[in-house]
Structures are given as C-alpha cells and as structure tokens.
Scaffold this active site. Sequence first.
Site, PDB file in Angstrom:
ATOM      1  CG  PHE A   1     120.830  23.099  94.435  1.00  0.00           C
ATOM      2  CD1 PHE A   1     120.065  22.062  93.928  1.00  0.00           C
ATOM      3  CD2 PHE A   1     121.967  23.480  93.750  1.00  0.00           C
ATOM      4  CE1 PHE A   1     120.434  21.415  92.763  1.00  0.00           C
ATOM      5  CE2 PHE A   1     122.349  22.839  92.581  1.00  0.00           C
ATOM      6  CZ  PHE A   1     121.579  21.807  92.088  1.00  0.00           C
TER       7      PHE A   1
ATOM      8  CG  ASP B   1     118.905  29.496  94.177  1.00  0.00           C
ATOM      9  OD1 ASP B   1     118.247  29.556  93.118  1.00  0.00           O
ATOM     10  OD2 ASP B   1     119.895  28.745  94.318  1.00  0.00           O
TER      11      ASP B   1
ATOM     12  CE1 TYR C   1     120.019  24.167  85.333  1.00  0.00           C
ATOM     13  CE2 TYR C   1     121.454  25.989  84.746  1.00  0.00           C
ATOM     14  CZ  TYR C   1     121.084  24.994  85.633  1.00  0.00           C
ATOM     15  OH  TYR C   1     121.774  24.848  86.804  1.00  0.00           O
ATOM     16  CE  LYS C   2     117.619  23.658  88.123  1.00  0.00           C
ATOM     17  NZ  LYS C   2     118.172  24.146  89.379  1.00  0.00           N
TER      18      LYS C   2
ATOM     19  NE  ARG D   1     113.805  16.661  91.132  1.00  0.00           N
ATOM     20  CZ  ARG D   1     114.667  17.648  90.913  1.00  0.00           C
ATOM     21  NH1 ARG D   1     114.707  18.699  91.719  1.00  0.00           N
ATOM     22  NH2 ARG D   1     115.502  17.600  89.892  1.00  0.00           N
TER      23      ARG D   1
HETATM   24  C1  LIG Z   1     119.537  24.336  89.566  1.00  0.00           C
HETATM   25  C2  LIG Z   1     119.933  25.053  90.789  1.00  0.00           C
HETATM   26  C3  LIG Z   1     121.210  25.614  90.896  1.00  0.00           C
HETATM   27  C4  LIG Z   1     122.226  25.384  89.823  1.00  0.00           C
HETATM   28  O1  LIG Z   1     123.384  26.123  89.929  1.00  0.00           O
HETATM   29  P1  LIG Z   1     124.342  26.237  88.647  1.00  0.00           P
HETATM   30  O2  LIG Z   1     125.355  27.223  89.076  1.00  0.00           O
HETATM   31  O3  LIG Z   1     123.489  26.682  87.493  1.00  0.00           O
HETATM   32  O4  LIG Z   1     124.905  24.887  88.385  1.00  0.00           O
HETATM   33  C5  LIG Z   1     121.516  26.312  92.055  1.00  0.00           C
HETATM   34  N1  LIG Z   1     120.594  26.450  93.049  1.00  0.00           N
HETATM   35  C6  LIG Z   1     119.366  25.899  92.959  1.00  0.00           C
HETATM   36  C7  LIG Z   1     118.381  26.074  94.070  1.00  0.00           C
HETATM   37  C8  LIG Z   1     118.995  25.188  91.832  1.00  0.00           C
HETATM   38  O5  LIG Z   1     117.782  24.638  91.753  1.00  0.00           O
END
Ligand SMILES: *Cc1c(COP(=O)(O)O)cnc(C)c1O
Length: 433
Positions: free
Chosen positions: A134, A215, A240-241, A393
């Site tokens: 990400f 992560d 939140y996922k 997705r």
């Molecule tokens: C959703 C996600 C994030 C989101 O980061 P925020 O700080 O909550 O905006 C970071 N890393 C990964 C791999 C994600 O899937």
Amino acid sequence: MDMSETDFEVGEEFALRLDAEDPLASFRDRFYHIPGVIYMDGNSLGLLSRDAEETLLRVLDEWKRLGISGWTKGEIPWVWYGERLGALEAKLVGAEPEEVVVAGSTTVNLHTLVATFYRPEGRRTKILADELNFPSDLYALAAQIRLKGGDPDRDLILVRSRDGRTIDESDIVDAMTDEVALALLPSVYYRSGQLLDMEGLTAAAHDRGIVIGFDCSHSVGVVPHRFDEWNIDFAFWCNYKYMNGGPGSTASLYVNRRHFGAWPGLAGWWGHDRATQFDMKIEFTPARSAGAWQIGTISMLSSAPIEGAARLTLEAGMENIRRKSLRITGYLMFLVDELLSRPPYNFSIGTPREPERRGGHVAVEHPTEAFRIAEALKARGVLPDFRPPNVIRLAPIPLYTSYHDVWRVVQHLKEIIDNREYEQFSKTRGVVT
Ligand SMILES: *Cc1c(COP(=O)(O)O)cnc(C)c1O
C-alpha cells in the site's frame, strides 16, 4: 477443510444450497445492508452491525450522562478502552492481551513502530519492503529513513514483483542481506489478495538478524493469525475493513512482549504507565505493554464501534470465518472460470489459487474495460471497487455476504458484457475509488 473447487456447480439452486448449509448465515442479519445493493467492498469499508451501533450508542450515552467521569466510570472505563479492545483483538491474532492495543491510525502506528524498531547501525542501514505494498506504507518508510539521516533511494529496498500481482517469498528472502535492519511487509496485498507466508518470512528474517513487522490491514478479521507463535516483532492494522469498526475507526498495533520496555518512537502521555500517568511528572515512564505505543488520548467515538464489531467476530470464530471465506472466494473464482473466462468475456483471476496464498478478496481482471465494467456494476446495484489498471476487487465477506449474492454478481458481470453495457460509461475516474 474441503477447499476443492471442483465440487461447485454453476446453477442458482446450488448457490441457495450453499447458503442453506452455511453455519455463519445467521450473522448476515446482524448487519445493516444497503437496500438494493450487493455490497462487495467490505475489504475497503466493512458494513455497520447492530452490535457496533449498540456499543457506539452506549459510549455516546456515557458521555451524555457522565461527562468527564466516563474516563473512570464508563462501563469500560475510557482510560483503559484501548487496552481492553486490544485484549479482545488479541484473540483474533494469536497474541496475549497486553500485546495488542487499539490506538491511533494505521499509518501513524506504522510511524511509531518503525521509529522504534528501525535502528540503522554500522552496515545495517536499510529497510526492506516491496513495490506492491500500500503506497502509504512506502511513503512513511521513506520518511522514517530521512528522519534517521538516510536516503530512501539508497536505503529503501523494494522487492520487485515478477508478474505485477504477487511477490515471491524467495525474492524477499534473497533481499535479506546483512545491510537490512528492518523488514516491513503486508500480510495480504491490497490489489491481488496474495497472502504472504508470515511465519516463514519471520523465521528467515530472524536467522539473518533482521527485525520484521507486518501491516495486517487486509487480513485481520478474515485470516487467522498466530503472531506469538510465529514470533513476529510487531504488527499494525486498521479496523475499518474486515473488522467493521466504521469509517476511519481507530487502528490497532501489536508488539511482541520481548520488546516491552523498548523506547516508543513517537512517545506521548497516553503511552505512560497508567498508574502514574495523571501525576503529570515530566519524566516519561512507558507502560510495560503494547500500550506504551499509544500517543495521545484515545478517540472514543471512533473506537466504540470496534467493541461490538470485535465481539461479533469473536462470536463467529476466526476459524469459521476463514473456512467460509475460502469457500465463498473459491466459489466466486469457479464461477468466473466457468462462465466468464472465454471470449467475449475475457475475465481472469489475478489472485493466487492456493488457499494458503490468498486472503479475503478476489481480484477479477479484465484486459481493457475493468474501470467501466466496475461503473456498470454500480449502476446495477453491485458495489465493487476498482484498482488501476485493470482490477475489479470483489470481497464476499463471510459474516454478511451470501453465496447467492456471489452468484448474482457473476450474472451481472455476464449481462454487462452480453449487452455491452459498460460502453455507456465514461473512462474518467473520480477521487475515491
Ligand atoms: C487500508 C490500509 C491502510 C490505511 O492506512 P490509514 O492510515 O488507515 O489511512 C494502510 N496500509 C494498508 C496495507 C491498508 O490496506
């Protein structure tokens, strides 16, 4: 676990039979569904459950009735809320209660953990990551390298993907040289849905004297983890996922207990030993727990839904969730293969097939029209998401997506191509996809 993809059938009755046999089917009604919508985007933002709504309303009521006394007199005293939610989530990730805390945001947690565990010294100055992670994580890693006086062009090693979708674990291990101080990898790749072998990578890193963190934003709540058993150093994730904690809900972090007492990279008073925090001494005494990595006051209203949502997930059971996730994603891949892989459809699957190599969503690729097909799906009441350049997705969520939903989504895809419906949509993207 029966993961065979050959025992599926393409007919609608078969989907209904799978639903009738689904041990998690009753959880569907614990969630609010958007009328007329098949929600396939729970890997970006999970839906609201009645359970999460209830804990949010309880905390709101505590604020109304107690004011500042909520910090000590809330049903769960707010001062301990991050720790108590952490203890709930610890069961989902195979950790001890004091090793997990709900705090901050995903990217901020990355910053404080990497600021703690990235200690460039002598030859060991580099951070190992990969090009498919990400982007926020890569921005943050580059910033951490600069903060320690390094140069990201030199000190951030990005393992390359061979196929644009996945990363070979052996390529990651090959890059674990004696110049690497820290490795930071995702558990599940946000685009392809590949699940990394976290246990094997941790063992390889430790053999080579490298600290390793993960992560887990795309896996907690859908893939069981055993952080302690795998001996990983640290982890963080968003809620939140697949955790269904609400938009921008407070995030989580894990620190292996052997690191308790290490100096938190971005220290703040919320990480102080709670017993003496309110003495307001000018010396910082870190908590002897993951709680030490909290920074400031917990955001109560963004944390309260996590309580109900995490209990609901625990009630369903991580093993049951994973079993259904593999089966329902396997079913989706089967239908795409059977019905949509040949001309004129030309869809293909970008997610690894092996159960131990995939997370909770399926990357359905289309060579030329993925974006407009995703738009056409939305017009038909299916909410997918699109990731450039060519990925739709689809995330069937074990707690609230039915096999019949998946069957219908595939029929929608088929009709969109049969009718060339995507041609009615513009090729320009909006801001949030
Ligand atoms: C959703 C996600 C994030 C989101 O980061 P925020 O700080 O909550 O905006 C970071 N890393 C990964 C791999 C994600 O899937």
